[in-house]
Design an enzyme around this catalytic site. Structure first.
Site, mmCIF file in Angstrom:
data_model
loop_
_atom_site.group_PDB
_atom_site.id
_atom_site.type_symbol
_atom_site.label_atom_id
_atom_site.label_comp_id
_atom_site.label_asym_id
_atom_site.label_seq_id
_atom_site.Cartn_x
_atom_site.Cartn_y
_atom_site.Cartn_z
ATOM 1 C CG HIS A 220 -22.337 18.082 40.247
ATOM 2 N ND1 HIS A 220 -22.499 17.375 41.484
ATOM 3 C CD2 HIS A 220 -22.556 16.956 39.119
ATOM 4 C CE1 HIS A 220 -22.922 16.403 41.240
ATOM 5 N NE2 HIS A 220 -22.789 16.335 39.803
ATOM 6 C CD GLU A 275 -22.009 13.963 31.183
ATOM 7 O OE1 GLU A 275 -21.943 13.651 30.938
ATOM 8 O OE2 GLU A 275 -24.216 13.308 31.121
HETATM 9 N N1 ACO Z 1 -24.811 27.274 33.014
HETATM 10 C C1 ACO Z 1 -25.361 28.620 33.450
HETATM 11 N N2 ACO Z 1 -25.493 28.604 35.151
HETATM 12 C C2 ACO Z 1 -25.504 27.754 35.274
HETATM 13 C C3 ACO Z 1 -25.201 26.542 35.226
HETATM 14 C C4 ACO Z 1 -24.889 26.145 34.144
HETATM 15 N N3 ACO Z 1 -23.746 25.694 33.531
HETATM 16 N N4 ACO Z 1 -25.221 25.537 36.073
HETATM 17 C C5 ACO Z 1 -26.276 26.324 37.184
HETATM 18 N N5 ACO Z 1 -26.353 27.700 36.997
HETATM 19 C C6 ACO Z 1 -26.429 29.117 37.635
HETATM 20 C C7 ACO Z 1 -28.459 28.599 37.582
HETATM 21 O O1 ACO Z 1 -28.707 29.550 36.857
HETATM 22 C C8 ACO Z 1 -28.726 29.030 39.202
HETATM 23 O O2 ACO Z 1 -28.477 30.722 38.730
HETATM 24 P P1 ACO Z 1 -29.113 31.923 39.501
HETATM 25 O O3 ACO Z 1 -29.210 30.909 41.130
HETATM 26 O O4 ACO Z 1 -29.060 33.023 39.459
HETATM 27 O O5 ACO Z 1 -30.830 30.910 39.345
HETATM 28 C C9 ACO Z 1 -27.640 28.705 39.717
HETATM 29 O O6 ACO Z 1 -25.828 28.461 38.899
HETATM 30 C C10 ACO Z 1 -27.556 27.674 40.243
HETATM 31 O O7 ACO Z 1 -28.344 26.338 39.026
HETATM 32 P P2 ACO Z 1 -29.154 25.129 39.594
HETATM 33 O O8 ACO Z 1 -30.239 24.804 38.508
HETATM 34 O O9 ACO Z 1 -29.854 25.679 41.108
HETATM 35 O O10 ACO Z 1 -28.330 24.246 40.256
HETATM 36 P P3 ACO Z 1 -28.864 22.813 40.347
HETATM 37 O O11 ACO Z 1 -28.038 22.268 41.426
HETATM 38 O O12 ACO Z 1 -30.585 22.569 41.046
HETATM 39 O O13 ACO Z 1 -28.026 22.603 39.149
HETATM 40 C C11 ACO Z 1 -27.230 21.252 37.018
HETATM 41 C C12 ACO Z 1 -27.278 21.435 38.889
HETATM 42 C C13 ACO Z 1 -28.671 20.521 36.702
HETATM 43 C C14 ACO Z 1 -26.287 19.697 36.968
HETATM 44 C C15 ACO Z 1 -26.594 22.800 36.414
HETATM 45 O O14 ACO Z 1 -25.618 23.166 37.154
HETATM 46 C C16 ACO Z 1 -26.731 22.398 35.510
HETATM 47 O O15 ACO Z 1 -27.827 22.974 34.136
HETATM 48 N N6 ACO Z 1 -25.603 21.334 34.348
HETATM 49 C C17 ACO Z 1 -26.049 22.250 33.380
HETATM 50 C C18 ACO Z 1 -26.233 20.745 32.704
HETATM 51 C C19 ACO Z 1 -25.445 19.792 32.582
HETATM 52 O O16 ACO Z 1 -24.223 19.961 32.387
HETATM 53 N N7 ACO Z 1 -25.491 18.894 33.207
HETATM 54 C C20 ACO Z 1 -24.843 17.667 33.409
HETATM 55 C C21 ACO Z 1 -24.759 17.450 34.906
HETATM 56 S S1 ACO Z 1 -23.912 15.684 35.323
HETATM 57 C C22 ACO Z 1 -24.755 14.380 35.316
HETATM 58 O O17 ACO Z 1 -26.055 14.650 35.383
HETATM 59 C C23 ACO Z 1 -24.199 13.205 34.647
#
Ligand code: ACO
Length: 329
Positions: A220, A275
């Site tokens: 998140h 989610e």
């Molecule tokens: N699975 C694997 N790796 C992840 C995940 C995940 N679910 N979430 C983040 N990471 C990793 C990224 O690959 C990144 O790694 P890196 O630094 O080696 O490149 C690091 O963690 C940081 O990720 P960001 O994308 O910079 O985090 P951000 O805050 O931008 O993204 C998000 C948040 C979009 C929710 C992300 O965690 C994600 O994609 N989760 C999966 C999708 C999801 O569950 N969405 C629902 C969110 S709740 C809502 O919208 C109601």
């Protein structure tokens, strides 16, 4: 001024609607912890509390419209075509939510009860049990509002131009339609189905991470601990599905995923988000995966409307700048 990528950590407005403490994992709606509201009040009752509009008494109508496309596209079309009375915004969003379920046309509207109960009955073509209605209401209360997430920001940008409420809500629907925001429960269901078939759950998850995929339902932008909505939904899901093997499976997938994410990202807390259990709960309610994002969006219209009102009351036109950086040749 250098602005962080994705506007991470940037405060762009004040709000009195909700507050997230991402470190402690606390979410409040107008000062009340989400735990006091979930399971205690219906989504219908939350609408006046969140938006500040007086409750609108009479039963909300359902419009039977033939609209095409996937459920999110149908929601956008209903927002754009159903009659909107500025004096009755809450009736409008309830009518849109109920009419969305009616686009499947499987069952007649029961006509009474909570919006969530009527929605579930029409969508699934069967009379939902009181426990199921209670569970969907709890989910809708939890999904109703979450501060300045991407879709709410989109609504506020549209509101800041003076757009009418239905148009601003369409901006929210568009932003929520993406897989990183509202699309996650559908992907969670796919993950749970794959886990059901897999002999080795950790292996399945590791393989996905090795391919560069994200594990949906984890991570998140704001929470650096478990999303409090995930905790509350887990409890509701466990109560609803107490005898089901799916509960054990979901908990096993959650624990293996958390362990793997901890190993691979030791410096960033990637915890369960709302989610994960939303996907499992909606499956238990027999809402088909393609309807998960629109079911979430129907609930989120509450928070979008509250932010629309707040933005229109005091906010200036939202118009940031972009730095021109020519493409290198
Ligand atoms: N699975 C694997 N790796 C992840 C995940 C995940 N679910 N979430 C983040 N990471 C990793 C990224 O690959 C990144 O790694 P890196 O630094 O080696 O490149 C690091 O963690 C940081 O990720 P960001 O994308 O910079 O985090 P951000 O805050 O931008 O993204 C998000 C948040 C979009 C929710 C992300 O965690 C994600 O994609 N989760 C999966 C999708 C999801 O569950 N969405 C629902 C969110 S709740 C809502 O919208 C109601």
């Amino acid at each position: 001024m250098v602005v962080p990528d994705g506007l991470e950590g940037v405060v762009v407005t004040n709000t009195a609607i909700s507050e997230i403490d991402g470190k402690l994992g606390i979410l409040t709606y107008r000062g009340r912890p989400i735990g006091d509201l979930v399971g205690e009040c219906r989504w219908d009752d939350l609408l006046p509390f969140l938006t500040g509009f007086a409750p609108e008494g009479a039963v909300d109508p359902v419009a039977h419209r033939v609209v095409e496309g996937d459920p999110m596209a149908r929601l956008a079309q209903l927002l754009l075509t159903l009659p909107f009375d500025e004096e009755q915004p809450l009736r409008f969003i309830k009518t849109v939510a109920l009419s969305l379920a009616a686009t499947l046309n499987r069952a007649p509207d029961p006509g009474t009860g909570s919006a969530a109960g009527r929605y579930l009955t029409m969508l699934c073509g069967r009379h939902a049990t009181p426990d199921e209605i209670h569970a969907l209401d709890a989910y809708w209360v939890m999904a109703a509002e979450h501060s300045l997430n991407a879709s709410t920001f989109a609504v506020r940008v549209a509101a800041s131009t003076g757009a009418r409420l239905p148009m601003a809500l369409v901006a929210g629907v568009a932003a929520l339609s993406g897989p990183l925001h509202g699309g996650a429960p559908t992907a969670v269901l796919e993950l749970l189905r794959a886990a059901e078939e897999a002999a080795d759950i950790r292996g399945l998850l590791a393989e996905r991470l090795n391919r560069g995929e994200r594990l949906m339902g984890f991570g998140h932008r704001v929470y650096r601990t478990t999303d409090p909505r995930a905790e509350a939904l887990r409890r509701i899901y466990q109560r609803l599905e107490s005898d089901s093997a799916m509960v054990q499976l979901a908990m096993e997938v959650e624990s293996q995923a958390l362990a793997l994410l901890r190993e691979r990202h030791p410096n960033r807390v990637l915890a369960t988000n709302v989610e994960f259990y939303a996907g499992a709960l909606l499956a238990a309610l027999r809402i088909s995966p393609d309807w998960c994002p629109a079911t979430f969006a129907a609930a989120r219209m509450a928070g979008w409307t509250a932010h629309y009102v707040e933005q229109r009351r005091g906010g200036r036109l939202i118009r940031p700048l972009a730095r021109y950086v020519p493409e290198s040749r």
